[in-house]
Design an enzyme around this catalytic site. Structure first.
Site, short mmCIF file in Angstrom:
data_model
loop_
_atom_site.label_atom_id
_atom_site.label_comp_id
_atom_site.label_asym_id
_atom_site.label_seq_id
_atom_site.Cartn_x
_atom_site.Cartn_y
_atom_site.Cartn_z
N HIS A 124 0.81 -1.22 0.00
CA HIS A 124 0.00 0.00 0.00
C HIS A 124 0.84 1.27 0.00
O HIS A 124 0.35 2.35 -0.39
CB HIS A 124 -0.95 0.00 1.20
CG HIS A 124 -2.22 0.75 0.97
ND1 HIS A 124 -2.37 1.70 -0.03
CD2 HIS A 124 -3.42 0.72 1.60
CE1 HIS A 124 -3.58 2.20 0.00
NE2 HIS A 124 -4.25 1.63 0.97
N ASP B 266 -10.24 -8.44 -18.03
CA ASP B 266 -10.53 -9.56 -18.94
C ASP B 266 -9.24 -9.96 -19.61
O ASP B 266 -8.71 -9.24 -20.46
CB ASP B 266 -11.58 -9.12 -19.97
CG ASP B 266 -11.92 -10.22 -20.97
OD1 ASP B 266 -11.29 -11.30 -20.94
OD2 ASP B 266 -12.82 -9.99 -21.80
#
Length: 392
Positions: free
Chosen positions: A130, A339
């Site tokens: 992070h 995708d």
């Protein structure tokens, strides 16, 4: 690294994508995935580096190309075993664990795990350090990887110049910045723990339910706001993760690579929230969000620059636990665009909730106007919250 990077917690943000098989023989072929991963890491080269400390003891990214972790796993479980995809420990196991025992320069900043289920479905577990990226940056990386896997070239490379978030010279904070003041604590004397009886759940909220809630927020009359049984004089604080890219002047590029997350903070008394109409709470949140303009955000960066010890300002379990709450919205993020050539994910969400009081708002995978709320609360609070949520 910017001051905002330094204010992130030291952990790898876990997220999990689930994919149904599409009948292709090469469904989630790991060899091709790794080949494209190596290519996309060239423009996103900080992801392949390691953390280190500069001469003043502050974090920096050593872009040494040591690489990322890519794990393949098989399981007898099926996707349906994960039910509604609540961020349980079982879901968290789909993201590689990170061994931090060797120090900050020893572990990869990006960890990935492709898990093949007995039903022939697949999950992609992602963990990103992070300090290096926020949600928008991380999604830009994953979605660019998936685009390249489908044969497309990288059209929008990451913007890597973090000097745009440097403090002013000299730093001149002009606000009090309550978001970095100690959070309210419970007035009772019962000691609080960080992990006792915390439950995680995910709730689907339909478009119709959302419209009902919006209508109620304009009505007068007492609120049905749930304050977890807090006494009327108990202060409660709400933290809302707020992307500053479009709020700064001039705006940062949408593909700015790093952390641009500020904290919109609202404080209220539990009694006021319960006795006043819902619009009261909504108006306080709106006022706080409006305040997050360029002046406030630049003041935030200056404020952080002047702090002698940033570690005392870091957020953790003590920040979000009862009587407080944290909200991170992924509603406007492109979380379903990954995708890789075998179809879009049927679900994408957090791979875990670190602390009691943290929550995530997720968009629908089928774009039907519904939302999902993933949240961690004490078990007794979770039951009451669920009852109230569906009585609205």
């Amino acid at each position: 690294m910017s001051m905002l990077d330094h204010m992130m917690p030291s952990f790898h943000m876990p997220s999990v994508y689930f994919y149904r098989p599409n009948g292709a023989d090469n469904f989630f072929n790991s060899i091709s995935l790794k080949q494209v991963l190596a290519k996309i890491l060239v423009p996103f080269y900080p992801m392949a580096g390691r953390l280190s400390l500069d001469h003043s003891g502050r974090l920096q990214i050593n872009c040494n190309a040591e690489g990322v972790l890519f794990v393949e796993a098989e399981t007898d479980a099926i996707i349906d075993d994960f039910g509604d995809f609540a961020p349980t420990p079982e879901l968290r196991s789909l993201v590689p664990a990170v061994d931090i025992s060797g120090g900050i320069s020893s572990y990869p900043l990006l960890v990935l795990q492709v898990t093949y289920f007995k039903c022939v479905g697949v999950s992609l577990g992602v963990g990103m350090e992070h300090h290096v990226v926020d949600g928008a940056s991380g999604l830009h990386f994953v979605n660019s990887w998936s685009d390249m896997a489908r044969g497309f070239n990288l059209t929008i490379p990451p913007f890597l110049d973090r000097t745009l978030l440097l403090p002013r010279d000299p730093p001149c904070p002009t606000f009090d910045h309550i978001e970095y003041q100690p959070p309210p604590t419970m007035k009772n004397t019962k000691p609080q723990t960080t992990s006792d009886n915390v439950a995680v759940a995910i709730f689907k909220i339909t478009k119709e339910q959302l419209n009902t809630l919006k209508a109620k927020s304009k009505e007068d009359g007492n609120s049905t706001y749930y304050t977890r049984g807090l006494p009327d004089d108990q202060e409660t604080q709400l933290y809302i993760a707020t992307d500053g890219r479009s709020r700064l002047e001039p705006p940062l590029p949408p593909v700015f690579f790093g952390n641009v997350i500020f904290s919109t903070t609202v404080i209220a008394l539990a009694g006021e929230l319960q006795s006043k109409p819902i619009w009261y709470a909504a108006s306080k949140i709106h006022e706080s969000l409006v305040r997050m303009d360029n002046n406030y955000l630049r003041s935030t960066i200056d404020y952080l620059e002047l702090q002698p010890d940033l570690s005392v300002l870091l957020r953790g379990a003590h920040t979000f636990r009862c009587p407080n709450l944290g909200i991170t919205s992924w509603v406007r993020l492109p979380i379903y665009e990954a995708d890789f050539g075998w179809g879009r994910p049927i679900f994408m969400g957090p791979g875990g909730i670190l602390f009691e009081g943290l929550s995530y708002i997720l968009p629908s995978s089928v774009n039907n106007g519904s939302l999902s709320l993933a949240i961690g609360l004490k078990q007794e609070h979770m039951k009451k919250f669920e009852k109230l949520l569906y009585e609205i």
